[in-house]
Design an enzyme around this catalytic site. Structure first.
Site, mmCIF file in Angstrom:
data_model
loop_
_atom_site.group_PDB
_atom_site.id
_atom_site.type_symbol
_atom_site.label_atom_id
_atom_site.label_comp_id
_atom_site.label_asym_id
_atom_site.label_seq_id
_atom_site.Cartn_x
_atom_site.Cartn_y
_atom_site.Cartn_z
ATOM 1 N N GLU A 161 0.859 -1.182 0.000
ATOM 2 C CA GLU A 161 0.000 0.000 0.000
ATOM 3 C C GLU A 161 0.896 1.233 0.000
ATOM 4 O O GLU A 161 1.657 1.450 0.937
ATOM 5 C CB GLU A 161 -0.912 -0.017 1.225
ATOM 6 C CG GLU A 161 -1.999 1.050 1.197
ATOM 7 C CD GLU A 161 -2.982 0.856 2.337
ATOM 8 O OE1 GLU A 161 -4.158 0.582 2.058
ATOM 9 O OE2 GLU A 161 -2.560 0.950 3.508
ATOM 10 N N ALA A 194 -0.132 4.689 -0.876
ATOM 11 C CA ALA A 194 -0.735 5.919 -0.358
ATOM 12 C C ALA A 194 -0.694 5.887 1.165
ATOM 13 O O ALA A 194 -0.874 4.833 1.782
ATOM 14 C CB ALA A 194 -2.173 6.066 -0.847
ATOM 15 N N ASN A 222 3.353 9.413 7.932
ATOM 16 C CA ASN A 222 4.121 8.372 7.279
ATOM 17 C C ASN A 222 3.334 7.060 7.362
ATOM 18 O O ASN A 222 2.397 6.936 8.151
ATOM 19 C CB ASN A 222 5.483 8.179 7.961
ATOM 20 C CG ASN A 222 6.353 9.413 7.831
ATOM 21 O OD1 ASN A 222 6.698 9.837 6.732
ATOM 22 N ND2 ASN A 222 6.699 10.003 8.967
ATOM 23 N N LYS A 223 3.745 6.072 6.587
ATOM 24 C CA LYS A 223 3.038 4.789 6.594
ATOM 25 C C LYS A 223 3.180 4.060 7.929
ATOM 26 O O LYS A 223 2.265 3.373 8.367
ATOM 27 C CB LYS A 223 3.558 3.881 5.475
ATOM 28 C CG LYS A 223 3.040 4.220 4.104
ATOM 29 C CD LYS A 223 1.528 4.237 4.007
ATOM 30 C CE LYS A 223 0.897 2.868 4.073
ATOM 31 N NZ LYS A 223 -0.580 2.941 3.922
ATOM 32 N N VAL A 224 4.345 4.162 8.548
ATOM 33 C CA VAL A 224 4.560 3.499 9.842
ATOM 34 C C VAL A 224 4.741 4.576 10.905
ATOM 35 O O VAL A 224 5.637 5.403 10.808
ATOM 36 C CB VAL A 224 5.813 2.590 9.822
ATOM 37 C CG1 VAL A 224 5.992 1.902 11.169
ATOM 38 C CG2 VAL A 224 5.692 1.554 8.696
#
Length: 344
Positions: free
Chosen positions: A142, A144, A338-340
């Site tokens: 993923e 986005a 951010n993603k994480v």
């Protein structure tokens, strides 16, 4: 230009099929692990926390087991031991790398809990490695920042978990979910009207109850993340206790419900109250009843209430992506995210 978020919304039917194909054969493993437990403790943050709210309502309402949401700071900040004998601790993290969630699951195991991980990070992720049983979703990468397919596949994993806990549901309903999502993506309803209705506002109240409460929370989070709206996600029972005062001609309500179920009538009544007071109420799902009481409406899935949240979030995702673009924003890369996410 097609955004990454929009492309990933379209990937959800395939991601759900792959996740269900991978996890449904593991129901007996879940049943064996959970056999000596009596209640559940969900460990999550952010979007995963919203998914856990769905798990809580589903398992309490259909499997008859008490559930609660963990406060990770008890483990990571206060470092307090709690007796978790007889508890099934279920940690959710899309990446499987959020240190706080990994540490809290390890803490739960040390306190006597049986442990389950739900993650898109794969079996080699730190969270999966920390669990007695890992339910790995099949959303694929993923890109986005706002979670879409990783969220819906978490809901699918929670539905499979509920089956392993003896939920009184028709497992065959899960087979209908991917096609129902595909239809919603193609025919979301009055999307343009709702986008225009929210284009100039600074705040919105997003409300649902029961199984749909998780969708209200997640839709509000998406509108905050990608559209920078002051979006308040509330159970309509809490909304009626006072915060409804903020709903006015400048602050509309977005009301979420499955097409049938015990919370639909209350959602319809709330829509009528909002519009009767001169404010705007936009429906998400709820069939013709909610659409008829709303200013404009987005379609919901033709699914039973227990699996409806997997589809109900799709109109909210489409709304978020389209509204962000309408407001001149990039939904793929919201500021400051951010993603994480790691917390101190």
């Amino acid at each position: 230009m097609t955004t990454m978020m929009r492309a990933e919304i379209a990937e959800q039917p395939a991601a759900l099929r792959a996740t269900l194909d991978a996890l449904l054969p593991r129901v007996e493993e879940i049943r064996a692990l959970a056999g000596r437990t009596r209640q559940l403790l969900f460990v999550a943050r952010g979007t995963s926390d919203n998914a856990a709210v769905y798990g809580r309502y589903l398992i309490e309402a259909r499997a008859g087991r008490l559930c609660s949401l963990a406060a990770p700071s008890i483990a990571t900040t206060y470092r307090r031991r709690v007796d978790l004998d007889g508890v099934l601790a279920v940690a959710l993290s899309q990446s499987g790398r959020t240190e706080e969630i990994v540490e809290t699951l390890a803490w739960a195991r040390d306190c006597g809990a049986r442990t389950v991980a739900i993650t898109n990070g794969g079996p080699e992720s730190p969270l999966a490695a920390a669990a007695d049983l890992a339910l790995c979703t099949e959303a694929g990468e993923e890109k986005a920042v706002p979670a879409t397919k990783t969220y819906t596949t978490q809901l699918a994993a929670l539905a499979v978990l509920a089956l392993g806990l003896g939920a009184e549901v028709d497992a065959g309903d899960l087979d209908r979910v991917p096609d129902a999502l595909a239809r919603l993506i193609d025919r979301p309803g009055d999307l343009d009207a709702v986008v225009e209705g929210l284009a100039e506002v600074t705040g919105v109240v997003v409300s649902g109850r029961g199984m749909a409460f998780s969708t209200a929370l997640e839709t509000a989070l998406k509108l905050k993340e990608a559209c920078y709206l002051h979006a308040m996600g509330l159970s309509y029972a809490d909304l009626l206790h006072g915060p409804i005062a903020v709903v006015d001609e400048l602050t509309p309500a977005l009301l979420v419900a499955a097409g049938a179920g015990p919370t639909l009538a209350g959602t319809v009544a709330l829509a009528r109250r909002v519009t009767g007071a001169g404010a705007r109420a936009y429906g998400v799902g709820g069939g013709t009843e909610l659409a008829g009481a709303a200013t404009a409406a987005l379609n919901g899935p033709d699914l039973p209430e227990w699996v409806a949240p997997m589809g109900l979030i799709v109109p909210g995702q489409l709304l978020t992506e389209a509204l962000a673009r309408r407001r001149g924003l990039d939904p793929d890369s919201p500021r400051g995210l951010n993603k994480v996410t790691q917390t101190g």
